[in-house]
Design a protein around this motif. Structure first.
Motif, PDB file in Angstrom:
ATOM      1  N   LEU A   1       0.832  -1.205   0.000  1.00 16.77           N
ATOM      2  CA  LEU A   1       0.000   0.000   0.000  1.00 16.77           C
ATOM      3  C   LEU A   1       0.868   1.258   0.000  1.00 16.77           C
ATOM      4  O   LEU A   1       0.629   2.197  -0.752  1.00 16.77           O
ATOM      5  N   GLY A   2       1.896   1.247   0.824  1.00 16.62           N
ATOM      6  CA  GLY A   2       2.792   2.398   0.915  1.00 16.62           C
ATOM      7  C   GLY A   2       3.658   2.604  -0.314  1.00 16.62           C
ATOM      8  O   GLY A   2       4.177   3.697  -0.540  1.00 16.62           O
ATOM      9  N   SER A   3       3.804   1.564  -1.125  1.00 13.34           N
ATOM     10  CA  SER A   3       4.668   1.664  -2.303  1.00 13.34           C
ATOM     11  C   SER A   3       3.944   2.201  -3.539  1.00 13.34           C
ATOM     12  O   SER A   3       4.587   2.514  -4.541  1.00 13.34           O
ATOM     13  N   ILE A   4       2.638   2.300  -3.485  1.00 11.95           N
ATOM     14  CA  ILE A   4       1.888   2.774  -4.643  1.00 11.95           C
ATOM     15  C   ILE A   4       2.221   4.247  -4.884  1.00 11.95           C
ATOM     16  O   ILE A   4       2.164   5.066  -3.970  1.00 11.95           O
ATOM     17  N   GLY A   5       2.600   4.559  -6.094  1.00 14.80           N
ATOM     18  CA  GLY A   5       2.960   5.928  -6.427  1.00 14.80           C
ATOM     19  C   GLY A   5       2.803   6.173  -7.916  1.00 14.80           C
ATOM     20  O   GLY A   5       2.402   5.288  -8.666  1.00 14.80           O
ATOM     21  N   TYR A   6       3.126   7.371  -8.334  1.00 17.36           N
ATOM     22  CA  TYR A   6       3.043   7.703  -9.751  1.00 17.36           C
ATOM     23  C   TYR A   6       4.249   8.534 -10.139  1.00 17.36           C
ATOM     24  O   TYR A   6       4.906   9.159  -9.307  1.00 17.36           O
ATOM     25  N   ALA A   7       4.520   8.506 -11.442  1.00 22.67           N
ATOM     26  CA  ALA A   7       5.609   9.305 -12.006  1.00 22.67           C
ATOM     27  C   ALA A   7       5.120   9.927 -13.303  1.00 22.67           C
ATOM     28  O   ALA A   7       4.476   9.253 -14.118  1.00 22.67           O
ATOM     29  N   VAL A   8       5.416  11.204 -13.474  1.00 19.60           N
ATOM     30  CA  VAL A   8       5.073  11.923 -14.705  1.00 19.60           C
ATOM     31  C   VAL A   8       6.319  11.939 -15.576  1.00 19.60           C
ATOM     32  O   VAL A   8       7.404  12.303 -15.118  1.00 19.60           O
ATOM     33  N   TYR A   9       6.163  11.522 -16.834  1.00 19.91           N
ATOM     34  CA  TYR A   9       7.279  11.490 -17.772  1.00 19.91           C
ATOM     35  C   TYR A   9       7.183  12.692 -18.700  1.00 19.91           C
ATOM     36  O   TYR A   9       6.271  12.794 -19.512  1.00 19.91           O
ATOM     37  N   PHE A  10       8.109  13.601 -18.546  1.00 17.47           N
ATOM     38  CA  PHE A  10       8.112  14.832 -19.329  1.00 17.47           C
ATOM     39  C   PHE A  10       8.433  14.529 -20.789  1.00 17.47           C
ATOM     40  O   PHE A  10       9.208  13.641 -21.087  1.00 17.47           O
ATOM     41  N   GLY A  11       7.832  15.281 -21.645  1.00 19.64           N
ATOM     42  CA  GLY A  11       8.085  15.126 -23.070  1.00 19.64           C
ATOM     43  C   GLY A  11       7.276  14.021 -23.715  1.00 19.64           C
ATOM     44  O   GLY A  11       7.181  13.962 -24.928  1.00 19.64           O
ATOM     45  N   SER A  12       6.689  13.135 -22.921  1.00 14.02           N
ATOM     46  CA  SER A  12       5.908  12.052 -23.517  1.00 14.02           C
ATOM     47  C   SER A  12       4.442  12.135 -23.140  1.00 14.02           C
ATOM     48  O   SER A  12       3.647  11.332 -23.592  1.00 14.02           O
ATOM     49  N   ASP A  13       4.093  13.096 -22.295  1.00 11.90           N
ATOM     50  CA  ASP A  13       2.705  13.264 -21.856  1.00 11.90           C
ATOM     51  C   ASP A  13       2.144  11.980 -21.272  1.00 11.90           C
ATOM     52  O   ASP A  13       1.016  11.581 -21.579  1.00 11.90           O
ATOM     53  N   GLU A  14       2.921  11.315 -20.433  1.00 14.51           N
ATOM     54  CA  GLU A  14       2.487  10.074 -19.810  1.00 14.51           C
ATOM     55  C   GLU A  14       2.664  10.160 -18.306  1.00 14.51           C
ATOM     56  O   GLU A  14       3.553  10.835 -17.804  1.00 14.51           O
ATOM     57  N   VAL A  15       1.798   9.435 -17.619  1.00 15.51           N
ATOM     58  CA  VAL A  15       1.938   9.254 -16.186  1.00 15.51           C
ATOM     59  C   VAL A  15       1.838   7.755 -15.929  1.00 15.51           C
ATOM     60  O   VAL A  15       1.036   7.063 -16.557  1.00 15.51           O
ATOM     61  N   GLU A  16       2.692   7.259 -15.070  1.00 15.49           N
ATOM     62  CA  GLU A  16       2.712   5.833 -14.747  1.00 15.49           C
ATOM     63  C   GLU A  16       2.374   5.659 -13.281  1.00 15.49           C
ATOM     64  O   GLU A  16       2.911   6.362 -12.423  1.00 15.49           O
ATOM     65  N   ILE A  17       1.471   4.732 -13.003  1.00 17.14           N
ATOM     66  CA  ILE A  17       1.066   4.447 -11.634  1.00 17.14           C
ATOM     67  C   ILE A  17       1.424   3.000 -11.356  1.00 17.14           C
ATOM     68  O   ILE A  17       1.175   2.114 -12.182  1.00 17.14           O
TER      69      ILE A  17
END
Length: 149
Positions: A84-100
């Motif tokens: 539960l504590g490891s769930i996060g997201y990252a925004v990738y610049f230049g590609s208009d993507e977010v990864e969860i």
């Protein structure tokens, strides 16, 4: 002279052009941060409260032998709270993507299951119809906020 003519007020066209101009200046990183934070929250809620896959399938219960090793603070996919504590997201610049997702090595095993090891799938990543509706509403509100400025 006979004929017909039309007189037009182009104010509506100018307003539309102004709205389009505002949309062209959208802060994509800010929008992706909002989307990422929302999906992260949805995923945490799925693990902590809902216990259903995004498609609405209820997660299978523990095997009886495994359930005997759990105590009061444990529930499906929650032992000490690491996943539960490891769930996060990252925004990738230049590609208009977010990864969860999770960076824990066993997260994929739980999300996808592992038939060879007898671990049933308890999918926690993905979007339910309700999740998608919430995202649509949030993106619409984000865009509406731009239009009001």
């Amino acid at each position: 002279m006979a004929g017909i003519g039309i007189k037009s007020d182009f104010a509506a066209v100018q307003r539309a052009q102004q709205r389009i101009e505002k949309l062209s200046r959208i802060d994509r990183k800010q929008l992706l941060d909002v989307v990422g934070a929302t999906v992260e929250s949805q995923t945490r809620r799925r693990i902590e409260e809902e216990k259903f896959a995004p498609d609405g399938t209820q997660w299978p219960n523990w095997l009886d032998s495994y359930a005997k090793t759990r105590h009061g603070g444990h529930s499906l996919l929650i032992g000490e709270g690491d996943l539960l504590g490891s769930i996060g997201y990252a925004v990738y610049f230049g590609s208009d993507e977010v990864e969860i997702g999770s960076n824990l090595i066993y997260a994929a095993t739980h999300d996808q299951g592992d038939e060879d090891r007898g671990i049933e799938q308890r999918q926690f990543l993905g979007l339910s119809d309700a999740n998608q509706d919430e995202l649509d509403r949030i993106v619409d509100e984000f865009i509406d906020g731009l239009m009001e400025r």
